[in-house]
Write a protein that holds these residues in place. Structure first.
Motif, PDB file in Angstrom:
ATOM      1  N   GLN A 120       0.827  -1.209   0.000  1.00 15.39           N
ATOM      2  CA  GLN A 120       0.000   0.000   0.000  1.00 15.39           C
ATOM      3  C   GLN A 120       0.858   1.255   0.000  1.00 15.39           C
ATOM      4  O   GLN A 120       0.556   2.227  -0.707  1.00 15.39           O
ATOM      5  N   ILE A 121       1.942   1.243   0.778  1.00 22.19           N
ATOM      6  CA  ILE A 121       2.842   2.398   0.817  1.00 22.19           C
ATOM      7  C   ILE A 121       3.482   2.622  -0.548  1.00 22.19           C
ATOM      8  O   ILE A 121       3.610   3.748  -1.024  1.00 22.19           O
ATOM      9  N   GLU A 122       3.877   1.517  -1.189  1.00 22.07           N
ATOM     10  CA  GLU A 122       4.491   1.620  -2.513  1.00 22.07           C
ATOM     11  C   GLU A 122       3.486   2.143  -3.551  1.00 22.07           C
ATOM     12  O   GLU A 122       3.828   2.983  -4.392  1.00 22.07           O
ATOM     13  N   PHE A 123       2.227   1.676  -3.469  1.00 25.85           N
ATOM     14  CA  PHE A 123       1.203   2.148  -4.396  1.00 25.85           C
ATOM     15  C   PHE A 123       0.905   3.629  -4.186  1.00 25.85           C
ATOM     16  O   PHE A 123       0.620   4.355  -5.134  1.00 25.85           O
ATOM     17  N   ARG A 124       0.968   4.078  -2.923  1.00 26.06           N
ATOM     18  CA  ARG A 124       0.751   5.505  -2.655  1.00 26.06           C
ATOM     19  C   ARG A 124       1.811   6.339  -3.347  1.00 26.06           C
ATOM     20  O   ARG A 124       1.522   7.394  -3.922  1.00 26.06           O
ATOM     21  N   LYS A 125       3.055   5.883  -3.270  1.00 25.91           N
ATOM     22  CA  LYS A 125       4.134   6.626  -3.919  1.00 25.91           C
ATOM     23  C   LYS A 125       3.914   6.684  -5.428  1.00 25.91           C
ATOM     24  O   LYS A 125       4.068   7.734  -6.046  1.00 25.91           O
ATOM     25  N   PRO A 178     -19.732  -3.900 -16.648  1.00 25.82           N
ATOM     26  CA  PRO A 178     -19.033  -4.874 -17.501  1.00 25.82           C
ATOM     27  C   PRO A 178     -17.530  -4.895 -17.250  1.00 25.82           C
ATOM     28  O   PRO A 178     -16.729  -4.657 -18.167  1.00 25.82           O
ATOM     29  N   LEU A 179     -17.128  -5.207 -16.027  1.00 26.72           N
ATOM     30  CA  LEU A 179     -15.702  -5.219 -15.698  1.00 26.72           C
ATOM     31  C   LEU A 179     -14.985  -6.390 -16.353  1.00 26.72           C
ATOM     32  O   LEU A 179     -13.963  -6.223 -17.017  1.00 26.72           O
ATOM     33  N   SER A 180     -15.524  -7.599 -16.160  1.00 28.89           N
ATOM     34  CA  SER A 180     -14.869  -8.797 -16.683  1.00 28.89           C
ATOM     35  C   SER A 180     -14.881  -8.839 -18.209  1.00 28.89           C
ATOM     36  O   SER A 180     -14.068  -9.538 -18.812  1.00 28.89           O
ATOM     37  N   LYS A 234      -6.526  -8.932 -10.942  1.00 27.67           N
ATOM     38  CA  LYS A 234      -5.949  -9.914 -10.033  1.00 27.67           C
ATOM     39  C   LYS A 234      -6.879 -10.198  -8.852  1.00 27.67           C
ATOM     40  O   LYS A 234      -6.872 -11.287  -8.304  1.00 27.67           O
ATOM     41  N   THR A 235      -7.650  -9.208  -8.450  1.00 28.25           N
ATOM     42  CA  THR A 235      -8.501  -9.324  -7.271  1.00 28.25           C
ATOM     43  C   THR A 235      -9.964  -9.433  -7.685  1.00 28.25           C
ATOM     44  O   THR A 235     -10.293  -9.490  -8.864  1.00 28.25           O
ATOM     45  N   ARG A 236     -10.848  -9.440  -6.676  1.00 29.24           N
ATOM     46  CA  ARG A 236     -12.285  -9.516  -6.939  1.00 29.24           C
ATOM     47  C   ARG A 236     -12.764  -8.241  -7.611  1.00 29.24           C
ATOM     48  O   ARG A 236     -12.162  -7.178  -7.479  1.00 29.24           O
ATOM     49  N   SER A 237     -13.867  -8.359  -8.320  1.00 34.31           N
ATOM     50  CA  SER A 237     -14.405  -7.226  -9.078  1.00 34.31           C
ATOM     51  C   SER A 237     -15.384  -6.398  -8.260  1.00 34.31           C
ATOM     52  O   SER A 237     -16.288  -5.789  -8.820  1.00 34.31           O
ATOM     53  N   LYS A 276      -5.439  -3.456  -7.903  1.00 32.07           N
ATOM     54  CA  LYS A 276      -6.259  -4.512  -8.487  1.00 32.07           C
ATOM     55  C   LYS A 276      -5.628  -5.107  -9.741  1.00 32.07           C
ATOM     56  O   LYS A 276      -6.096  -6.129 -10.236  1.00 32.07           O
ATOM     57  N   GLY A 277      -4.565  -4.478 -10.234  1.00 25.28           N
ATOM     58  CA  GLY A 277      -3.833  -5.025 -11.359  1.00 25.28           C
ATOM     59  C   GLY A 277      -4.663  -5.217 -12.614  1.00 25.28           C
ATOM     60  O   GLY A 277      -4.559  -6.240 -13.284  1.00 25.28           O
TER      61      GLY A 277
END
Length: 308
Positions: free
Chosen positions: A41-46, A229-231, A237-240, A272-273
């Motif tokens: 999370q810290i890395e994603f914030r940066k 229509p996400l999928s 990588k994670t849930r929708s 979420k990749g």
């Protein structure tokens, strides 16, 4: 001659060697998982901050090239004008409305209620800055309830350009034929927000404790349901399952004319990749190649035959 005994070196006491101290136990798998998640999370914030700075630089460079003021966004006067014009549209049948269902007051803890109201604040900001603001409604608010008391902590909340509905749900405010409840459990895929419809988003922060509750309530009330229509457009990588304000931001982007793939990639968090579907990319390339292939066929037909 007597020799002096060497001086005794003082023993350094550490946390482990101190009497009455037991050595620390190794971290459990759950604790290690939490540490890794926090580091991510810290890395994603940066990364997010770097991306935001790049966007600001691009906006300023674009404004400078066009000879416009170097402000990052529109003025407060322009934002207010957009909001008022969206709410005061003469033809209500052509407007797209969104209702945030806040009829979950008794199911959330105090901290989750604060998060829910914070998301409502963010939704108001997103709508205010949208190129095409939608008609925004907050329904199901219990008067003097937990959500109402939390809203009161924000100065000037009564003056927001939002339609508040106390002690009445969306089913009591709008006609059922116009309502579409957005849930990830629905079998119907939302192609595009349609004018004259009201799309309901559940304002429930439950950390997946009440899975499928919004869908069950919508079915019990006889309302139509749909999912984003996400999928169909991205792989994740994670849930929708998205936050309330992410769903609302996607609706504003698509309603303004942006395609789903681009809107999803620009809205949902990086953790979420999400990546665009390869099939969509392949189809787009094929559509670009078709005219070229047709031209090649015409050239080949015009060339004289070399056969004897």
């Amino acid at each position: 001659m007597d020799t002096e005994a060497p001086p005794v070196q003082p023993v350094e006491n550490t946390l482990i060697s101190c009497p009455g101290t037991t050595p620390g136990t190794p971290l459990s798998k759950n604790q290690l998982k939490k540490q890794r998640k926090l580091a991510e999370q810290i890395e994603f914030r940066k990364l997010r901050r770097v991306k935001e700075r790049e966007r600001r630089k691009e906006k300023r460079a674009d404004a400078k090239s066009k000879g416009l003021p170097l402000s990052v966004g529109p003025s407060r006067k322009e934002l207010k004008r957009r909001q008022v014009s969206a709410i005061g549209q003469p033809n209500a049948a052509d407007a797209i409305s969104v209702a945030i269902d806040l009829n979950y007051d008794d199911l959330m803890q105090e901290r989750d209620i604060a998060k829910c109201v914070k998301q409502c604040l963010r939704i108001y900001t997103i709508n205010r800055r949208a190129a095409l603001p939608l008609r925004l409604h907050f329904t199901g608010i219990k008067r003097d309830g937990h959500i109402h008391e939390c809203l009161k902590k924000n100065d000037g909340w009564e003056n927001w350009h939002v339609n508040y509905h106390f002690d009445c749900t969306h089913s009591e405010v709008f006609e059922k034929q116009q309502l579409v409840y957005l849930t990830c459990e629905s079998d119907t895929v939302l192609d595009k927000p349609l004018p004259g419809h009201t799309y309901v988003i559940g304002g429930l922060v439950d950390h997946n404790h009440f899975k499928g509750l919004c869908h069950q309530r919508a079915i019990s009330a006889g309302l139509a349901t749909a999912r984003l229509p996400l999928s169909e457009h991205v792989d994740m990588k994670t849930r929708s399952v998205l936050s309330t304000f992410h769903v609302f931001e996607l609706l504003t982007r698509v309603a303004a004319g942006q395609d789903w793939t681009q809107a999803i990639l620009e809205t949902i968090p990086q953790r979420k990749g999400a990546k665009a579907k390869e099939s969509n990319t392949t189809i787009a390339k094929e559509e670009q190649l078709e005219p070229c292939e047709q031209q090649l066929e015409l050239v080949e037909e015009k060339q004289p035959s070399t056969e004897s």
